[in-house]
Design an enzyme around this catalytic site. Structure first.
Site, mmCIF file in Angstrom:
data_model
loop_
_atom_site.group_PDB
_atom_site.id
_atom_site.type_symbol
_atom_site.label_atom_id
_atom_site.label_comp_id
_atom_site.label_asym_id
_atom_site.label_seq_id
_atom_site.Cartn_x
_atom_site.Cartn_y
_atom_site.Cartn_z
ATOM 1 N N LYS A 31 0.752 -1.441 0.163
ATOM 2 C CA LYS A 31 0.019 0.040 -0.074
ATOM 3 C C LYS A 31 0.811 1.299 -0.005
ATOM 4 O O LYS A 31 0.500 2.168 -0.668
ATOM 5 C CB LYS A 31 -0.895 -0.049 1.101
ATOM 6 C CG LYS A 31 -0.315 0.259 2.538
ATOM 7 C CD LYS A 31 -1.522 0.371 3.566
ATOM 8 C CE LYS A 31 -0.706 0.598 4.971
ATOM 9 N NZ LYS A 31 -0.020 1.520 5.210
ATOM 10 N N THR A 32 2.007 1.444 0.651
ATOM 11 C CA THR A 32 2.906 2.394 0.504
ATOM 12 C C THR A 32 3.284 2.682 -0.736
ATOM 13 O O THR A 32 3.254 3.912 -1.088
ATOM 14 C CB THR A 32 3.921 2.417 1.867
ATOM 15 O OG1 THR A 32 3.284 2.118 2.985
ATOM 16 C CG2 THR A 32 4.662 3.738 1.735
ATOM 17 N N ASP A 213 -3.632 7.902 5.004
ATOM 18 C CA ASP A 213 -3.320 6.220 5.345
ATOM 19 C C ASP A 213 -3.579 5.848 6.584
ATOM 20 O O ASP A 213 -3.817 6.621 7.364
ATOM 21 C CB ASP A 213 -1.640 6.344 5.066
ATOM 22 C CG ASP A 213 -1.127 4.734 5.207
ATOM 23 O OD1 ASP A 213 -1.823 4.039 5.051
ATOM 24 O OD2 ASP A 213 -0.027 4.825 5.541
ATOM 25 N N GLU A 214 -3.733 4.559 6.536
ATOM 26 C CA GLU A 214 -4.495 3.971 7.974
ATOM 27 C C GLU A 214 -5.596 4.521 8.388
ATOM 28 O O GLU A 214 -5.520 4.535 9.600
ATOM 29 C CB GLU A 214 -3.167 4.016 9.124
ATOM 30 C CG GLU A 214 -1.900 3.345 8.686
ATOM 31 C CD GLU A 214 -1.706 2.063 8.834
ATOM 32 O OE1 GLU A 214 -2.737 1.390 8.760
ATOM 33 O OE2 GLU A 214 -0.492 1.534 8.792
ATOM 34 N N GLN A 244 -7.056 -4.743 10.313
ATOM 35 C CA GLN A 244 -5.951 -4.177 11.141
ATOM 36 C C GLN A 244 -6.480 -3.115 12.048
ATOM 37 O O GLN A 244 -5.501 -2.495 12.208
ATOM 38 C CB GLN A 244 -4.795 -4.024 10.422
ATOM 39 C CG GLN A 244 -4.345 -5.037 9.534
ATOM 40 C CD GLN A 244 -2.855 -4.673 8.662
ATOM 41 O OE1 GLN A 244 -1.827 -4.653 9.409
ATOM 42 N NE2 GLN A 244 -3.026 -4.622 7.475
ATOM 43 N N ARG A 594 3.099 -10.330 10.688
ATOM 44 C CA ARG A 594 4.126 -9.576 10.560
ATOM 45 C C ARG A 594 5.333 -10.582 10.207
ATOM 46 O O ARG A 594 6.358 -10.140 9.742
ATOM 47 C CB ARG A 594 4.557 -9.252 12.201
ATOM 48 C CG ARG A 594 3.641 -8.202 12.849
ATOM 49 C CD ARG A 594 3.408 -7.060 11.848
ATOM 50 N NE ARG A 594 2.218 -7.244 11.132
ATOM 51 C CZ ARG A 594 1.789 -6.478 10.199
ATOM 52 N NH1 ARG A 594 2.665 -5.295 9.646
ATOM 53 N NH2 ARG A 594 0.741 -6.535 9.547
#
Length: 636
Positions: A31-32, A213-214, A244, A594
């Protein structure tokens, strides 16, 4: 720009040319990379000026990384990439005068806020045993998260009204000190945008393209800010993953991402479902766990990565054996050529780290606890930054309280209490009372000491506009005698503090080099907005240890997720509320994803909790992982 290196959904997200867009980006889906290339596309292909783009994320570390990546792509001054709190601080520095603050306001730390609350309880003659600081802080935070000032809170029972009264006095003290807390940064900015349309219009025109973002981690105030800023252009792109959303305890509202369609009927939704991080076995386990949540979008991650090894599910006798297992497995990885820095130990509760730390110490395994004691949390650093805070804002009573007798200069609590009484009686600041020490009813020797201190601070305040921040700090160190007092101690601890103060001078000098116009206020704002979540970089070859919350956004080749037991994970506080269990499950999903290559899950037959040894029950999340993904063993 080359777009053929992206998959189809990524290309669609990058090339979306206008209107509201929701990018549901699963864990490890790049996504980044999509966000920064979307900014490149807006500038290079659509001709949007970088200065008309605002990108907001949640940590300074993420913002810095994004800013550097965009700058490489554009080769020019990048768009504004910021955290919510930094953006709001920037707005308030320019606009807060409409709310009767001045632009040199202080941003309070949590420690400052607690001190003010204690003062309020004393002033209102309330029993601190009955009104706990944590409960009051939580009440104020919740009110600010939804944008309510004390006078805007509806009445309730006697306890609620008392909490509101405490909040009211707390806010008055903040304003008298020309100070704001973290909740105010968001709330006051939203208030200005809501009640001063001309101000909002300026920022809407300045930033017609928004990227958030987020988004699953936004609270109501952050949602409100996004809605207000995007109301004119409607060119808003929000990126996130409802699976998330793990910050409900901070006020994050998962509905902000799930209900986007209500706010923007013409919303376009693009799902990024290809995972580039995890093996297919780890991803299968993560998908299986999160599928038990009902409050989620219908997406399922997939990967072209190899199947990889099975997930180790290890039963041990107790927490000491758990530590020994983790240590032995990491040593085995190192013998096989892996770096220690490829490994991370994750836990639900910080206290779980102790047994693993003991095992690491015995085995000689170097480790770093992320979000441990930070540089800016050290006493000597707080002392010297409070000198700077007060010089920049002489109304800052919190900073003044800390430095008035540091180093010791004979101005004790009784003297300060008398000055506070004088300040209250005459409706002046504590500093003004110090400057009138001879009239405050103090003994002559005490008045002389206070006057000398006030004279020293006057000199430093006069210096601020004419010297660089690092030079001002050097002058404050000299004038206060702080360094000299430490050097006279002649102890190892004092020598370490001396080194830390010298490092602070270097830090400010480095800040000056990065900024065209470096100011004391700007540096203090930078320090105040540094989150513990930003302090997770350590380039040494050491094992990383951290809470699952702190691990979000990171990835490791090997992950050791310890304490997979009911009452620990999911946490006992979540067991009675289905919404809380859903958040715990999202936390499990974050923890599992992770891991890139190998994942170890440990659970103990017995565990010492609060001084008592209790038998445990395996976490329900283990039952939700398909058996074919697990290699279940007992370890002695």
């Amino acid at each position: 720009m080359k777009l053929d290196v992206f998959n189809q959904p990524q290309r669609e997200a990058i090339m979306h040319d206008g209107g509201p867009l929701l990018i549901l980006a699963g864990a490890g889906s790049g996504k980044t990379r999509v966000i920064v290339h979307r900014m490149e596309y807006l500038v290079k292909k659509l001709g949007i000026a970088p200065s008309n783009i605002l990108a907001v994320t949640f940590t300074n570390k993420a913002a810095k990384e994004m800013r550097e990546r965009v700058k490489k792509l554009l080769g020019k001054e990048p768009p504004l990439v910021s955290t919510f709190h930094s953006f709001c601080a920037r707005v308030l520095r320019n606009e807060i005068s409409v709310l009767d603050y001045t632009s040199n306001f202080t941003i309070c730390s949590d420690e400052d806020a607690e001190r003010i609350i204690k003062d309020v309880l004393r002033d209102l003659r309330l029993n601190p045993k009955q009104y706990k600081i944590d409960s009051i802080t939580w009440y104020i935070d919740q009110a600010k998260n939804i944008g309510l000032l004390p006078e805007e809170i509806a009445g309730g029972d006697a306890a609620r009204e008392q909490y509101t009264a405490i909040y009211c006095e707390y806010q008055k003290k903040l304003k008298a000190a020309n100070a704001v807390d973290f909740g105010d940064l968001l709330m006051l900015t939203a208030k200005i945008f809501m009640y001063y349309p001309d101000v909002l219009d300026r920022y809407q025109n300045r930033y017609p393209y928004l990227m958030i973002d987020e988004y699953q981690d936004t609270n109501r105030q952050q949602y409100q800010l996004v809605r207000l800023l995007s109301a004119k252009s409607r060119n808003v792109c929000v990126v996130g993953d409802d699976s998330q959303s793990i910050y409900g305890f901070r006020g994050a509202v998962i509905g902000n991402i799930l209900e986007m369609k209500k706010d923007y009927p013409d919303l376009r939704t693009i799902m990024l479902e290809q995972n580039f991080r995890c093996t297919s076995t780890i991803l299968k386990a993560a998908n299986a766990v999160i599928s038990h949540n009902q409050d989620r979008s219908e997406k399922k991650l997939w990967t072209n990565n190899q199947q990889g090894s099975l997930i180790m599910c290890v039963m041990v006798a107790d927490e000491k054996a758990e530590g020994r297992y983790v240590a032995s497995a990491i040593l085995e990885e190192r013998r096989n050529g892996s770096k220690l820095s490829n490994c991370a130990v994750l836990y639900r509760v910080n206290s779980q780290s102790r047994a693993v730390e003991e095992a690491f110490l015995k085995a000689g395994i170097p480790y770093h606890i992320v979000n441990g004691f930070r540089f800016y949390d050290r006493k000597e650093i707080k002392d010297m930054t409070c000198y700077l805070r007060f010089i920049a804002n002489p109304n800052d009573d919190m900073a003044l309280h800390r430095i008035v007798n540091v180093p010791a200069r004979g101005i004790g609590d009784a003297t300060v209490s008398r000055l506070e009484e004088y300040a209250t009686e005459n409706q002046v600041t504590l500093y003004a009372a110090m400057k009138a020490a001879s009239q405050a009813g103090l003994p002559v020797p005490a008045a002389a000491k206070v006057s000398a201190f006030a004279g020293m601070m006057d000199m430093l305040i006069e210096l601020m506009p004419i010297v660089m921040p690092s030079q001002l700090l050097i002058e404050a160190i000299k004038a206060s005698g702080y360094l000299k007092a430490l050097q006279e101690e002649e102890t190892a601890a004092a020598n370490n503090r001396v080194d830390n103060i010298k490092e602070l001078v270097s830090v400010i000098a480095s800040y000056e080099k990065r900024k065209e116009t470096a100011t004391v206020t700007g540096f203090l704002e930078h320090v105040a907005l540094l989150s513990s979540l930003d302090d997770n970089t350590d380039k040494r070859d050491v094992v990383k240890m951290m809470s699952i919350h702190s691990s979000k956004g990171l990835e490791f080749k090997s992950v050791y997720l310890i304490g997979m037991e009911e009452n620990i994970f999911p946490h006992e506080r979540s067991l009675t509320n289905p919404k809380d269990i859903s958040e715990e499950r999202r936390l499990a999903y974050v923890a599992i994803t992770r891991a890139m290559h190998t994942l170890h899950l440990t659970l103990a037959e017995t565990r010492r909790m609060f001084g008592k040894v209790t038998r445990t029950k395996p976490s329900r999340f283990l039952d939700e992982i398909p058996k074919e993904c697990l290699d279940e063993i007992s370890w002695e």
